[in-house]
Design a protein around this motif. Structure first.
Motif, short mmCIF file in Angstrom:
data_model
loop_
_atom_site.label_atom_id
_atom_site.label_comp_id
_atom_site.label_asym_id
_atom_site.label_seq_id
_atom_site.Cartn_x
_atom_site.Cartn_y
_atom_site.Cartn_z
N LEU A 299 0.83 -1.21 0.00
CA LEU A 299 0.00 0.00 0.00
C LEU A 299 0.87 1.26 0.00
N GLY A 300 1.98 1.21 0.70
CA GLY A 300 2.92 2.32 0.68
C GLY A 300 3.51 2.53 -0.71
N VAL A 301 3.85 1.42 -1.39
CA VAL A 301 4.37 1.50 -2.75
C VAL A 301 3.33 2.12 -3.69
N VAL A 302 2.06 1.73 -3.53
CA VAL A 302 0.99 2.31 -4.34
C VAL A 302 0.89 3.81 -4.09
N ALA A 303 1.03 4.22 -2.83
CA ALA A 303 1.00 5.66 -2.52
C ALA A 303 2.13 6.40 -3.22
N LEU A 304 3.32 5.79 -3.25
CA LEU A 304 4.45 6.41 -3.95
C LEU A 304 4.19 6.49 -5.45
N ALA B 125 9.04 14.62 4.60
CA ALA B 125 9.50 15.41 3.47
C ALA B 125 8.55 15.28 2.28
N LEU B 126 8.10 14.06 2.01
CA LEU B 126 7.16 13.84 0.91
C LEU B 126 5.87 14.62 1.12
N CYS B 127 5.36 14.60 2.33
CA CYS B 127 4.11 15.31 2.61
C CYS B 127 4.27 16.82 2.40
N VAL B 128 5.37 17.37 2.86
CA VAL B 128 5.60 18.81 2.69
C VAL B 128 5.74 19.16 1.21
N LEU B 129 6.48 18.36 0.48
CA LEU B 129 6.69 18.63 -0.94
C LEU B 129 5.40 18.48 -1.75
N VAL B 130 4.57 17.51 -1.40
CA VAL B 130 3.28 17.37 -2.08
C VAL B 130 2.40 18.58 -1.77
N ALA B 131 2.46 19.10 -0.53
CA ALA B 131 1.70 20.30 -0.19
C ALA B 131 2.13 21.49 -1.04
N VAL B 132 3.43 21.61 -1.28
CA VAL B 132 3.93 22.67 -2.15
C VAL B 132 3.36 22.52 -3.56
N LEU B 133 3.31 21.28 -4.04
CA LEU B 133 2.75 20.99 -5.35
C LEU B 133 1.28 21.41 -5.43
N VAL B 134 0.52 21.10 -4.39
CA VAL B 134 -0.90 21.46 -4.36
C VAL B 134 -1.07 22.97 -4.46
N VAL B 135 -0.29 23.71 -3.69
CA VAL B 135 -0.38 25.18 -3.74
C VAL B 135 -0.03 25.69 -5.14
N LEU C 228 -5.99 15.89 -6.72
CA LEU C 228 -5.26 14.63 -6.70
C LEU C 228 -4.07 14.71 -5.75
N GLY C 229 -3.43 15.88 -5.71
CA GLY C 229 -2.32 16.08 -4.79
C GLY C 229 -2.75 15.95 -3.34
N LEU C 230 -3.95 16.44 -3.01
CA LEU C 230 -4.45 16.28 -1.64
C LEU C 230 -4.67 14.81 -1.29
N VAL C 231 -5.14 14.03 -2.27
CA VAL C 231 -5.30 12.59 -2.06
C VAL C 231 -3.94 11.93 -1.78
N VAL C 232 -2.93 12.32 -2.55
CA VAL C 232 -1.58 11.78 -2.35
C VAL C 232 -1.05 12.15 -0.97
N ALA D 244 0.05 9.36 1.66
CA ALA D 244 1.42 9.28 2.17
C ALA D 244 1.44 9.34 3.69
N ALA D 245 0.62 10.21 4.27
CA ALA D 245 0.60 10.36 5.72
C ALA D 245 0.06 9.11 6.42
N VAL D 246 -0.91 8.44 5.78
CA VAL D 246 -1.57 7.29 6.41
C VAL D 246 -0.87 5.97 6.09
N LEU D 247 -0.42 5.79 4.85
CA LEU D 247 0.06 4.49 4.40
C LEU D 247 1.56 4.27 4.55
#
Length: 402
Positions: free
Chosen positions: A23-28, A90-100, A186-190, A194-197
């Motif tokens: 599930l973590g691999v799918v999240a990545l 780090a992934l969560c922060v970078l995805v948040a930057v992408l969403v913005v 979609l970025g919010l879903v990621v 990432a945070a959960v899986l």
């Protein structure tokens, strides 16, 4: 506590549930799909974006150039700056930057705001791609590392071939800004996935920037990066402007453009998995085939694309060949540097995205200065450069047992 736990703070993959690891691999994989789709959305939206922002198609193409340049620079720098920061955080922060960044692109009232938004997308993309590429090995048992890594890379390949037609269809149905809003969603879903899986993923080691750049001294890595530079620059010199090329050569409308890009995308997904299997056996032979087929197809499109049916065939062949580029070149780079996966991946991401930026820039100059079909001649010539480099350069040996 085991030695692995002491050094990384993360239990070995074999001590965690296999399902949780996958599930973590799918999240990545979803993360790499999202960042690459976000980067390339302008490809299918150039015409309406240019009209709305009151800029030429060549200037609109710079939205891709800017993002690629930022990702190229930020990827190796971010990997060094992160030090021992937990990779999940780090992934969560970078995805948040992408969403913005995607929200900013959807709102942008002018080209200046769009540039700022696309810079944020570039930062998020460069960091996520570089980090995610080396994490599969930490999430699954040793025997599953190969398939898991391929799945993470498939997010990149599928985005490269399906993200653009999806954005094109959505842009035609609801306006080009809706495509960027969808990418932000979609970025919010990621981010949530990432945070959960993902488990805690402390860095295995700090990587100084000098250590990353030192990999250029590896002849096999260097050859692989040159091949990436040629083939990706050539592809994006042509593909960034495929919508106006098809409109000019084939005389098709927005609805048919989406269909042709979907044909390209479906073929590209197949190409990803075919090339992945081939690259494990021989990355050189696989990239020789990819470069040759891509060169011939791109050069033939302006001559044969006047028929919609032939244009569809050529787009399918082009997708089949380019769909295998990311997995084949990533395989080359990782086989050439098995003890420096994250550092090598950050260089790969840097060169890959620098090539995207350069391709979009060269294509824009050719389109505005010579004519829109000139982008195809440029793309074909650069694919020939990739073919020659692959043939004469040093390549890594296949993986043991491949």
């Amino acid at each position: 506590m085991t030695q692995v736990e002491e050094s990384t703070g993360t239990p070995p993959a074999r001590q965690r549930s296999p399902l949780s690891g996958w599930l973590g691999v799918v999240a990545l994989a979803l993360g790499t799909f999202t960042v690459v789709t976000s980067e390339m959305l302008p490809v299918g939206l150039l015409t309406p974006m240019g009209e709305s922002l009151r800029i030429s198609e060549g200037v609109a193409g710079l939205t891709l150039t800017i993002t690629g340049l930022v990702a190229a620079v930020s990827s190796p720098v971010l990997v060094s700056m992160l030090g021992r920061t937990d990779r999940r955080m780090a992934l969560c922060v970078l995805v948040a930057v992408l969403v913005v960044g995607n929200l900013g692109a959807a709102w942008a009232p002018n080209f200046g705001i769009m540039v700022v938004a696309r810079i944020l997308v570039g930062i998020g993309m460069g960091g996520v791609w570089a980090i995610a590429a080396g994490l599969a090995v930490r999430l699954v048992p040793t025997k599953s590392v190969g398939p898991a890594t391929s799945l993470v890379f498939s997010g990149i390949a599928v985005a490269s071939v399906l993200g653009v037609p999806a954005g094109t269809y959505l842009g035609a149905a609801a306006g080009w800004r809706s495509a960027f809003l969808a990418a932000a969603g979609l970025g919010l879903v990621v981010l949530l996935a990432a945070a959960v899986l993902l488990p805690r993923l402390p860095a295995e080691r700090a990587i100084p920037l000098g250590g990353v750049m030192g990999l250029f001294g590896n002849a096999q890595v260097r050859t692989g990066l040159i091949v990436v530079g040629f083939v990706v620059t050539g592809h994006f010199a042509a593909y960034t402007y495929i919508r106006p090329v098809l409109e000019d050569v084939s005389g098709v409308g927005a609805g048919m453009i989406g269909t042709l890009l979907l044909v390209y995308g479906v073929a590209g997904v197949a190409g990803n998995f075919v090339a992945g299997a081939g690259a494990a056996r021989s990355p050189r032979r696989t990239l020789l085939v990819i470069s040759a087929v891509m060169a011939g197809t791109v050069i033939a499109l302006p001559w044969l694309g006047g028929s919609v049916a032939l244009a569809a065939v050529l787009m399918a062949v082009w997708g089949l060949s380019y769909g295998g580029v990311s997995v084949s070149t990533q395989t080359w780079i990782l086989l050439a540097s098995p003890d420096a996966r994250e550092a090598a991946s950050s260089l790969f991401v840097g060169v890959f995205n620098g090539a995207i930026a350069l391709g979009a820039l060269i294509g824009g100059l050719a389109a505005d200065g010579v004519g829109i079909t000139a982008v195809m001649w440029v793309g074909g010539a650069l694919a020939v450069g990739a073919l020659v480099t692959t043939a004469v350069g040093r390549s890594p040996a296949p993986a043991v047992g491949a």
